[in-house]
Motif scaffolding. Structure first.
Motif, PDB file in Angstrom:
ATOM      1  N   GLU A   1      65.318   9.521 -18.745  1.00  0.00           N
ATOM      2  CA  GLU A   1      64.193  10.013 -17.958  1.00  0.00           C
ATOM      3  C   GLU A   1      63.062  10.415 -18.906  1.00  0.00           C
ATOM      4  O   GLU A   1      63.305  10.869 -20.010  1.00  0.00           O
ATOM      5  CB  GLU A   1      64.617  11.215 -17.115  1.00  0.00           C
ATOM      6  CG  GLU A   1      65.597  10.839 -16.036  1.00  0.00           C
ATOM      7  CD  GLU A   1      65.869  11.957 -15.057  1.00  0.00           C
ATOM      8  OE1 GLU A   1      65.081  12.922 -14.989  1.00  0.00           O
ATOM      9  OE2 GLU A   1      66.869  11.852 -14.347  1.00  0.00           O
ATOM     10  N   HIS A   2      61.826  10.218 -18.429  1.00  0.00           N
ATOM     11  CA  HIS A   2      60.659  10.613 -19.206  1.00  0.00           C
ATOM     12  C   HIS A   2      59.745  11.481 -18.344  1.00  0.00           C
ATOM     13  O   HIS A   2      59.140  10.980 -17.392  1.00  0.00           O
ATOM     14  CB  HIS A   2      59.879   9.389 -19.697  1.00  0.00           C
ATOM     15  CG  HIS A   2      60.642   8.539 -20.645  1.00  0.00           C
ATOM     16  ND1 HIS A   2      60.911   8.929 -21.935  1.00  0.00           N
ATOM     17  CD2 HIS A   2      61.210   7.331 -20.481  1.00  0.00           C
ATOM     18  CE1 HIS A   2      61.603   7.982 -22.530  1.00  0.00           C
ATOM     19  NE2 HIS A   2      61.811   7.005 -21.672  1.00  0.00           N
ATOM     20  N   PRO A   3      59.647  12.780 -18.646  1.00  0.00           N
ATOM     21  CA  PRO A   3      58.659  13.628 -17.972  1.00  0.00           C
ATOM     22  C   PRO A   3      57.292  13.398 -18.620  1.00  0.00           C
ATOM     23  O   PRO A   3      57.045  13.821 -19.745  1.00  0.00           O
ATOM     24  CB  PRO A   3      59.185  15.048 -18.213  1.00  0.00           C
ATOM     25  CG  PRO A   3      60.023  14.938 -19.454  1.00  0.00           C
ATOM     26  CD  PRO A   3      60.530  13.534 -19.524  1.00  0.00           C
ATOM     27  N   ILE A   4      56.439  12.662 -17.931  1.00  0.00           N
ATOM     28  CA  ILE A   4      55.129  12.274 -18.476  1.00  0.00           C
ATOM     29  C   ILE A   4      54.089  13.313 -18.058  1.00  0.00           C
ATOM     30  O   ILE A   4      53.925  13.611 -16.879  1.00  0.00           O
ATOM     31  CB  ILE A   4      54.742  10.857 -17.996  1.00  0.00           C
ATOM     32  CG1 ILE A   4      55.818   9.844 -18.387  1.00  0.00           C
ATOM     33  CG2 ILE A   4      53.380  10.469 -18.545  1.00  0.00           C
ATOM     34  CD1 ILE A   4      56.053   9.703 -19.883  1.00  0.00           C
ATOM     35  N   HIS A   5      53.403  13.849 -19.061  1.00  0.00           N
ATOM     36  CA  HIS A   5      52.485  14.972 -18.866  1.00  0.00           C
ATOM     37  C   HIS A   5      51.067  14.566 -19.256  1.00  0.00           C
ATOM     38  O   HIS A   5      50.846  14.010 -20.330  1.00  0.00           O
ATOM     39  CB  HIS A   5      52.943  16.143 -19.743  1.00  0.00           C
ATOM     40  CG  HIS A   5      52.099  17.364 -19.634  1.00  0.00           C
ATOM     41  ND1 HIS A   5      52.081  18.143 -18.503  1.00  0.00           N
ATOM     42  CD2 HIS A   5      51.248  17.942 -20.507  1.00  0.00           C
ATOM     43  CE1 HIS A   5      51.257  19.166 -18.696  1.00  0.00           C
ATOM     44  NE2 HIS A   5      50.734  19.058 -19.900  1.00  0.00           N
ATOM     45  N   LEU A   6      50.117  14.829 -18.362  1.00  0.00           N
ATOM     46  CA  LEU A   6      48.699  14.593 -18.614  1.00  0.00           C
ATOM     47  C   LEU A   6      47.980  15.935 -18.613  1.00  0.00           C
ATOM     48  O   LEU A   6      48.002  16.650 -17.609  1.00  0.00           O
ATOM     49  CB  LEU A   6      48.103  13.677 -17.537  1.00  0.00           C
ATOM     50  CG  LEU A   6      46.605  13.432 -17.588  1.00  0.00           C
ATOM     51  CD1 LEU A   6      46.202  12.759 -18.892  1.00  0.00           C
ATOM     52  CD2 LEU A   6      46.159  12.599 -16.397  1.00  0.00           C
ATOM     53  N   HIS A   7      47.376  16.273 -19.729  1.00  0.00           N
ATOM     54  CA  HIS A   7      46.624  17.525 -19.826  1.00  0.00           C
ATOM     55  C   HIS A   7      45.274  17.374 -19.126  1.00  0.00           C
ATOM     56  O   HIS A   7      44.697  16.293 -19.109  1.00  0.00           O
ATOM     57  CB  HIS A   7      46.379  17.881 -21.294  1.00  0.00           C
ATOM     58  CG  HIS A   7      47.606  18.287 -22.027  1.00  0.00           C
ATOM     59  ND1 HIS A   7      47.785  19.549 -22.544  1.00  0.00           N
ATOM     60  CD2 HIS A   7      48.732  17.597 -22.339  1.00  0.00           C
ATOM     61  CE1 HIS A   7      48.960  19.617 -23.144  1.00  0.00           C
ATOM     62  NE2 HIS A   7      49.558  18.437 -23.042  1.00  0.00           N
TER      63      HIS A   7
END
Length: 125
Positions: free
Chosen positions: A58-64
């Motif tokens: 799994e990849h928790p993808i985060h956009l600031h």
């Protein structure tokens, strides 16, 4: 401002690993050290981000700096997220309004994946 996306942007997550340890993590087959510049979004542009996970993790993808609105098939009941979890083999679609000018980090929130190269800069101008 339109609620409908003006363009779609697709990123595929992939890993090169030795056992369980990633030795290279990428968006679209490139580690951060291999990209030549930021991903450009125009100010107030509405776009669809498609995340494809070609790995077994799994990849928790985060956009600031901006919200991602997870397209879930529930009409107007769209959750707003800063981090979207993309499961193995999954394709996730999120809507973004690029309303925050500047340079923003965009990365996998598993920090050893980010350190291995699953990181980009988004430039909104």
């Amino acid at each position: 401002m339109s609620l409908y996306p003006q363009q779609s942007f697709e990123l595929t997550q992939s890993l090169n690993q030795c056992g369980q340890v990633p030795i290279g993590a990428q968006f679209d087959g490139k580690k951060f050290s291999e990209v030549t510049g930021p991903i450009h979004f125009e100010k107030d542009e509405r776009l669809r981000l498609i995340l494809i996970n070609d790995t077994m993790m799994e990849h928790p993808i985060h956009l600031h700096g901006m919200w991602m609105e997870l397209e879930n098939g529930q009409g107007e009941l769209i959750p707003r997220k800063h981090t979207v979890n993309v499961k193995p083999g999954e394709r996730v679609s999120a809507l973004i309004t690029a309303d925050a000018e500047g340079s923003w980090a965009f990365h996998c929130h598993l920090l050893y994946h980010m350190d291995a190269g699953m990181f980009r800069v988004v430039q909104v101008s």
